[in-house]
Design a protein around this motif. Structure first.
Motif, PDB file in Angstrom:
ATOM      1  N   MET A  66       2.939  -3.645  -7.677  1.00 11.59           N
ATOM      2  CA  MET A  66       3.669  -2.395  -7.460  1.00 11.59           C
ATOM      3  C   MET A  66       4.994  -2.629  -6.745  1.00 11.59           C
ATOM      4  SD  MET A  66       1.334   0.834  -6.706  1.00 11.59           S
ATOM      5  CE  MET A  66      -0.336   0.963  -7.273  1.00 11.59           C
ATOM      6  N   ASP A  67       5.203  -3.874  -6.323  1.00  5.93           N
ATOM      7  CA  ASP A  67       6.451  -4.240  -5.665  1.00  5.93           C
ATOM      8  C   ASP A  67       6.650  -3.452  -4.365  1.00  5.93           C
ATOM      9  OD1 ASP A  67       8.647  -5.740  -5.386  1.00  5.93           O
ATOM     10  OD2 ASP A  67       9.889  -4.686  -6.854  1.00  5.93           O
ATOM     11  N   ILE A  68       5.645  -3.515  -3.516  1.00  6.55           N
ATOM     12  CA  ILE A  68       5.708  -2.824  -2.233  1.00  6.55           C
ATOM     13  C   ILE A  68       5.610  -3.859  -1.110  1.00  6.55           C
ATOM     14  CG2 ILE A  68       4.448  -1.264  -0.677  1.00  6.55           C
ATOM     15  CD1 ILE A  68       3.672   0.330  -3.197  1.00  6.55           C
ATOM     16  N   PRO A  69       6.625  -3.944  -0.217  1.00 11.89           N
ATOM     17  CA  PRO A  69       6.589  -4.947   0.858  1.00 11.89           C
ATOM     18  C   PRO A  69       5.503  -4.639   1.883  1.00 11.89           C
ATOM     19  CG  PRO A  69       8.526  -3.535   1.082  1.00 11.89           C
ATOM     20  CD  PRO A  69       7.841  -3.121  -0.183  1.00 11.89           C
ATOM     21  N   ALA A  70       4.694  -5.637   2.227  1.00 12.42           N
ATOM     22  CA  ALA A  70       3.581  -5.444   3.158  1.00 12.42           C
ATOM     23  C   ALA A  70       4.077  -4.996   4.532  1.00 12.42           C
ATOM     24  CB  ALA A  70       2.775  -6.733   3.284  1.00 12.42           C
ATOM     25  N   ALA A  71       5.360  -5.270   4.829  1.00 14.83           N
ATOM     26  CA  ALA A  71       5.892  -4.949   6.160  1.00 14.83           C
ATOM     27  C   ALA A  71       5.839  -3.456   6.485  1.00 14.83           C
ATOM     28  CB  ALA A  71       7.336  -5.447   6.264  1.00 14.83           C
ATOM     29  N   VAL A  72       5.825  -2.597   5.463  1.00 15.65           N
ATOM     30  CA  VAL A  72       5.847  -1.151   5.747  1.00 15.65           C
ATOM     31  C   VAL A  72       4.455  -0.598   6.065  1.00 15.65           C
ATOM     32  CG1 VAL A  72       7.842  -0.754   4.229  1.00 15.65           C
ATOM     33  CG2 VAL A  72       5.532  -0.372   3.323  1.00 15.65           C
TER      34      VAL A  72
ATOM     35  N   PRO B  89       2.116   4.609  -5.711  1.00 18.54           N
ATOM     36  CA  PRO B  89       3.264   4.885  -6.585  1.00 18.54           C
ATOM     37  C   PRO B  89       4.333   5.759  -5.907  1.00 18.54           C
ATOM     38  CG  PRO B  89       1.205   5.146  -7.791  1.00 18.54           C
ATOM     39  CD  PRO B  89       0.842   4.960  -6.345  1.00 18.54           C
ATOM     40  N   LYS B  90       3.939   6.602  -4.986  1.00 18.41           N
ATOM     41  CA  LYS B  90       4.914   7.443  -4.276  1.00 18.41           C
ATOM     42  C   LYS B  90       5.798   6.578  -3.366  1.00 18.41           C
ATOM     43  CE  LYS B  90       1.770  11.477  -3.932  1.00 18.41           C
ATOM     44  NZ  LYS B  90       2.108  12.358  -5.057  1.00 18.41           N
ATOM     45  N   ILE B  91       5.190   5.552  -2.729  1.00 16.90           N
ATOM     46  CA  ILE B  91       5.984   4.626  -1.902  1.00 16.90           C
ATOM     47  C   ILE B  91       7.006   3.930  -2.789  1.00 16.90           C
ATOM     48  CG2 ILE B  91       5.933   2.578  -0.413  1.00 16.90           C
ATOM     49  CD1 ILE B  91       3.009   3.176   0.200  1.00 16.90           C
ATOM     50  N   ARG B  92       6.519   3.444  -3.932  1.00 16.34           N
ATOM     51  CA  ARG B  92       7.386   2.734  -4.858  1.00 16.34           C
ATOM     52  C   ARG B  92       8.558   3.630  -5.295  1.00 16.34           C
ATOM     53  NH1 ARG B  92       6.985  -0.978  -9.180  1.00 16.34           N
ATOM     54  NH2 ARG B  92       8.883  -0.702 -10.393  1.00 16.34           N
ATOM     55  N   TRP B  93       8.268   4.897  -5.572  1.00 16.37           N
ATOM     56  CA  TRP B  93       9.320   5.831  -6.009  1.00 16.37           C
ATOM     57  C   TRP B  93      10.382   5.958  -4.915  1.00 16.37           C
ATOM     58  CZ3 TRP B  93      11.939  10.123  -4.563  1.00 16.37           C
ATOM     59  CH2 TRP B  93      12.672  10.795  -5.552  1.00 16.37           C
ATOM     60  N   LEU B  94       9.924   6.094  -3.663  1.00 14.57           N
ATOM     61  CA  LEU B  94      10.883   6.230  -2.560  1.00 14.57           C
ATOM     62  C   LEU B  94      11.732   4.972  -2.417  1.00 14.57           C
ATOM     63  CD1 LEU B  94       8.561   8.031   0.024  1.00 14.57           C
ATOM     64  CD2 LEU B  94      10.682   8.979  -0.934  1.00 14.57           C
ATOM     65  N   LEU B  95      11.085   3.810  -2.508  1.00 16.99           N
ATOM     66  CA  LEU B  95      11.824   2.545  -2.376  1.00 16.99           C
ATOM     67  C   LEU B  95      12.865   2.420  -3.487  1.00 16.99           C
ATOM     68  CD1 LEU B  95       8.878   0.108  -1.510  1.00 16.99           C
ATOM     69  CD2 LEU B  95      10.652   0.932   0.055  1.00 16.99           C
ATOM     70  N   ASP B  96      12.527   2.936  -4.671  1.00 18.25           N
ATOM     71  CA  ASP B  96      13.448   2.836  -5.811  1.00 18.25           C
ATOM     72  C   ASP B  96      14.565   3.875  -5.752  1.00 18.25           C
ATOM     73  OD1 ASP B  96      11.919   0.824  -6.773  1.00 18.25           O
ATOM     74  OD2 ASP B  96      11.015   1.954  -8.434  1.00 18.25           O
ATOM     75  N   ASN B  97      14.296   5.011  -5.094  1.00 12.81           N
ATOM     76  CA  ASN B  97      15.221   6.132  -5.221  1.00 12.81           C
ATOM     77  C   ASN B  97      16.009   6.501  -3.966  1.00 12.81           C
ATOM     78  OD1 ASN B  97      14.920   7.531  -8.079  1.00 12.81           O
ATOM     79  ND2 ASN B  97      12.916   6.733  -7.465  1.00 12.81           N
ATOM     80  N   VAL B  98      15.602   5.996  -2.804  1.00  8.85           N
ATOM     81  CA  VAL B  98      16.394   6.260  -1.604  1.00  8.85           C
ATOM     82  C   VAL B  98      17.288   5.049  -1.376  1.00  8.85           C
ATOM     83  CG1 VAL B  98      16.332   6.718   0.875  1.00  8.85           C
ATOM     84  CG2 VAL B  98      14.579   7.706  -0.619  1.00  8.85           C
ATOM     85  N   GLU B  99      18.585   5.306  -1.314  1.00  9.58           N
ATOM     86  CA  GLU B  99      19.538   4.204  -1.315  1.00  9.58           C
ATOM     87  C   GLU B  99      19.365   3.263  -0.120  1.00  9.58           C
ATOM     88  OE1 GLU B  99      23.526   5.445  -2.328  1.00  9.58           O
ATOM     89  OE2 GLU B  99      24.203   3.433  -1.755  1.00  9.58           O
ATOM     90  N   GLY B 100      19.310   1.987  -0.410  1.00  6.74           N
ATOM     91  CA  GLY B 100      19.239   0.963   0.632  1.00  6.74           C
ATOM     92  C   GLY B 100      17.875   0.831   1.288  1.00  6.74           C
ATOM     93  N   LEU B 101      16.921   1.644   0.847  1.00  5.29           N
ATOM     94  CA  LEU B 101      15.638   1.680   1.540  1.00  5.29           C
ATOM     95  C   LEU B 101      14.840   0.389   1.362  1.00  5.29           C
ATOM     96  CD1 LEU B 101      13.935   3.495   3.315  1.00  5.29           C
ATOM     97  CD2 LEU B 101      12.845   4.421   1.266  1.00  5.29           C
TER      98      LEU B 101
END
Lengths: 254, 511
Positions: free
Chosen positions: B219-225, B148-160
């Motif tokens: 969770m909508d997290i790209p496997a690439a990371v 969930p922390k990854i998801r938060w960063l992806l949602d809240n850091v612009e363009g991430l």
């Protein structure tokens, strides 16, 4: 029964006076408030100053309570604090010496074991925290008696039981043992408390250089001794550990 | 006894371990007997941007790691050539995303204690609730875990998110961050994590030990990371810098490292680390045991290609911190060690029980509506009785977790191996033994976390042949055996449970 000692009563009154109201008072304030002759008040203040209970401000000449008085209230070192500080060093001592390690303090005319680290083999051992060892025959006890004046008088006044043929019971002989302990900085017990068991101990000092305890290793005489003497390497390891604990308690290097 | 009695100095070769912890980074050098040769440590800043948020500056952490490695080598008077392998252990779950090309973090690391993902976790639970991913991951949906922390960063850091999907961004817990930097960073750094750290992300399937595609999708997290999941003990790569040429050969989350350092290699062996909070882990062998009593299922460790070893974990939020609270907030003691002096001045708790549910009850209850209670007060109770109740609180909470572990695993606990700062409290250790009715054993090396990482790294490079050799290094420094009468234990446990009941439902808005 003799009555109270007047000069002590007056000294107590001066300390109380300095503790309340204004923090710094001149000699004449002290004398007039307590109805003392200036010479008398000065004599008492000088004595208190020598003992560190009173300090004189060099600029104004006024008196205030001294640092020693604060230390008196806080001087008692908690034995559990001592154990917490000693933990890593005593573990390491057990590991390097291959023997069991004890940390002891003076308590009710004996040595109270406040920390015990097992001998690092897989044998069954019982934790001896809370046990009492004798002051006059154990290595820990001799070290405490050699360095702590209270332990010294307690060891001299107590009955010195002969636990083995080797226990030193004669007062004069015992004093010689303590002198040797002080001279070399460590104490030993060669089958003087338990048959077949030898130990070596060194003093732990606090930041005021007060002896607050002793740390030592104990084991079978065949392992601990060589040619009837404690192995020199073992003595060095015990003294290193005692110094390390002292340093952790704030004692300066010596 | 051997003739090494007088030998206090060790000679090489050595194993080094880095402990990247919550408040500091440390490096310890160990010899073949598992003895400490040198230590260096440096604290880093705790950043609190808002109430409940906790962050670390990952660049500062990497600088500190390099500094303590250097410091530990200098103190030991050795060079990289004397080090046979390097092991990593780390604060778990703390989450970082950084740029693959430059090594620059895109945001401060979000620390495990950070609660900013509370609402997100509830949302992710949908109609199932916090157990939505428990079967696959062994974990409840809670804000500690990395996913969930990854998801938060992806949602809240612009363009991430776009950059992450293009493969320009890497995720890692602190093990991955340190290993990637050690092995070259932007210049060929290895992007890996170990099974124990991966098991704290909510993204790894406990049974396949691979990232779970269904959960990644949910969770909508790209496997690439994501880093590659590897075992806890194998050579991931070779270090550069001060440690040039040294194999980087282990990674373990801090609590799993302590389990390893305590040599809990057999099913039913358990360790408990008593610090600010307390973490109890029990080895459950090759079985990933589902918990029905509020525990977490996690990977204990995996050595190279061996089968993974699983563990059950229970944590107590408030243990050492309760003693600190008595000192700092109540002023009843001057130092933490004094709690034992005060508690020892009375024979029992005088009828008082202290349940420190300061931020709710954790395992095995999981009640966020609970708050702390001191129960059983009468005119008779003194501050010494309260001090005793404080120590007993840690003991009873240990008992509750041990009970839950035995119910879940059907394995009886034979002894509890302890470490951490509170093990210097003799009365506490005796009380724990009394209430769990089993021996409590303290090992001779207090630094079991670093030791665990060193052991795993040493195994990976053949410095130690097998786990039996490590067991042979383990030394018992003290052992406390139960002395409490069974009738007293039962009565006291019943009273404790009554006190626990009284903490629940204090906060009314929740749920």
């Amino acid at each position: 029964m003799p009555g109270p000692i007047q000069s002590l009563e007056r000294a107590a009154a001066i300390l109380r006076l300095l503790a309340g109201g204004e923090r710094r008072l001149g000699l004449s304030d002290v004398a007039s408030t307590l109805g003392l002759a200036k010479g008398t008040a000065h004599g008492i203040l000088r004595t208190l100053q020598q003992e560190g209970f009173v300090e004189q401000d060099p600029a104004s000449g006024r008196y205030q309570l001294g640092a020693e008085l604060l230390r008196l209230g806080n001087s008692y070192l908690d034995v559990h604090e001592l154990r917490a500080r000693a933990l890593v060093w005593t573990d390491d001592l057990a590991r390097s010496s291959g023997e069991s390690v004890y940390l002891g303090v003076l308590h009710q005319h004996g040595v109270l074991i406040v920390h015990h680290v097992f001998r690092p083999d897989d044998s069954r051992q019982v934790l001896e925290v809370g046990a009492m060892h004798p002051l006059h025959s154990s290595a820990l006890g001799k070290v405490l008696a050699a360095y702590d004046p209270v332990a010294h008088s307690e060891a001299l006044e107590a009955e010195r039981t002969a636990f083995t043929d080797r226990t030193v019971t004669d007062a004069g002989e015992f004093e010689k043992v303590l002198q040797l302990t002080r001279a070399r900085g460590w104490g030993s017990d060669l089958e003087e408390t338990w048959e077949g068991v030898a130990s070596v101990a060194a003093p732990v000092h606090d930041r005021r250089r007060m002896p607050v305890g002793a740390v030592g290793v104990t084991g079978a005489v065949e392992r601990v001794c060589l040619d009837g003497e404690i192995r020199p390497g073992l003595v060095a390891a015990v003294r290193d550990a005692a110094r390390a604990v002292s340093r952790d308690l704030g004692a300066t290097r010596f | 006894m051997s003739e090494t009695t007088t030998d206090t100095r060790s000679s090489g070769p050595f194993i080094a371990a880095i402990d990247q912890g919550t408040t500091s980074s440390r490096c310890i050098v160990f010899d073949r007997d598992g003895r400490i040769v040198s230590v260096d440590q440096k604290e880093h800043e705790q950043i609190f941007p808002r109430p409940g948020w906790v962050e670390h500056d990952a660049a500062e952490i990497w600088d500190n790691v390099q500094e303590v490695v250097s410091g530990a080598l200098d103190k030991a008077g050795i060079t990289a050539e004397d080090i046979k392998a390097l092991g990593i252990t780390n604060q778990r779950e703390t989450t970082l995303l950084w740029e693959k090309a430059t090594g620059r973090p895109v945001h401060n690391a979000i620390v495990w204690q950070d609660t900013r993902t509370d609402a997100l976790c509830r949302e992710l639970g949908r109609n199932v609730g916090q157990d939505r991913f428990r079967r696959e991951t062994g974990l409840p949906l809670a804000s500690y875990f990395a996913g969930p922390k990854i998801r938060w960063l992806l949602d809240n850091v612009e363009g991430l998110r776009e950059r992450a999907e293009r493969g320009e961004i890497l995720f890692g817990t602190m093990d991955s961050w340190v290993i990637w930097n050690l092995t070259g960073g932007p210049d060929g750094g290895v992007h890996v994590t170990d099974v124990t750290n991966a098991s704290r992300t909510l993204l790894m399937n406990l049974h396949t030990l691979q990232w779970d595609e269904r959960i990644l999708h949910s969770m909508d997290i790209p496997a690439a990371v994501l880093p590659e999941i590897r075992s806890s003990a194998e050579v991931y790569g070779t270090a550069g810098g001060k440690l040039a040429g040294v194999p980087v050969a282990s990674a373990l989350g801090d609590q799993q490292a302590a389990l390893f350092g305590q040599t809990c290699f057999s099913e039913g062996e358990a360790k408990s680390t008593y610090g600010t909070g307390t973490f109890l882990l029990m080895n459950t062998g090759e079985r990933a045991v589902n918990s029905y009593h509020g525990l977490i299922t996690t990977v204990g460790y995996r050595i190279g290609d061996d089968k993974p070893v699983y563990a059950l974990e229970g944590s107590i939020a408030v243990t050492g911190s309760l003693v600190q609270w008595m000192r700092d907030q109540m002023g009843l003691i001057k130092s933490a060690a004094e709690i034992e002096t005060l508690a020892s001045s009375v024979q029992d708790n005088g009828g008082a029980y202290f349940v420190p549910a300061f931020s709710g009850l954790f395992a095995p209850y999981w009640r966020s509506d609970a708050r702390g209670v001191i129960a059983g007060l009468t005119r008779y109770v003194t501050r010494a009785h309260i001090a005793r109740a404080v120590l007993e609180a840690t003991a009873w909470q240990t008992r509750e977790i041990v009970d839950a572990m035995q119910k879940d695993s059907q394995v009886e606990l034979t002894a509890l191996k302890v470490d951490g700062g509170m093990t210097s409290n003799n009365l506490l250790m005796q009380t724990i033994s009394d209430v769990i009715d089993a021996p409590v054993v303290r090992p001779m090396v207090a630094e079991t976390t670093c030791l665990g990482a060193a052991y795993a790294a040493g195994l990976a490079v053949g410095f130690w042949p097998d786990t039996d050799a490590l067991r042979a290094n383990w030394r018992r420094a003290a052992e406390w055996t139960p002395r409490m009468d069974a009738a007293v234990r039962d009565r006291e446990y019943k009273n404790w449970l009554k006190a626990v009941e009284r903490t629940m439902g204090w906060i009314e808005e929740e749920q």
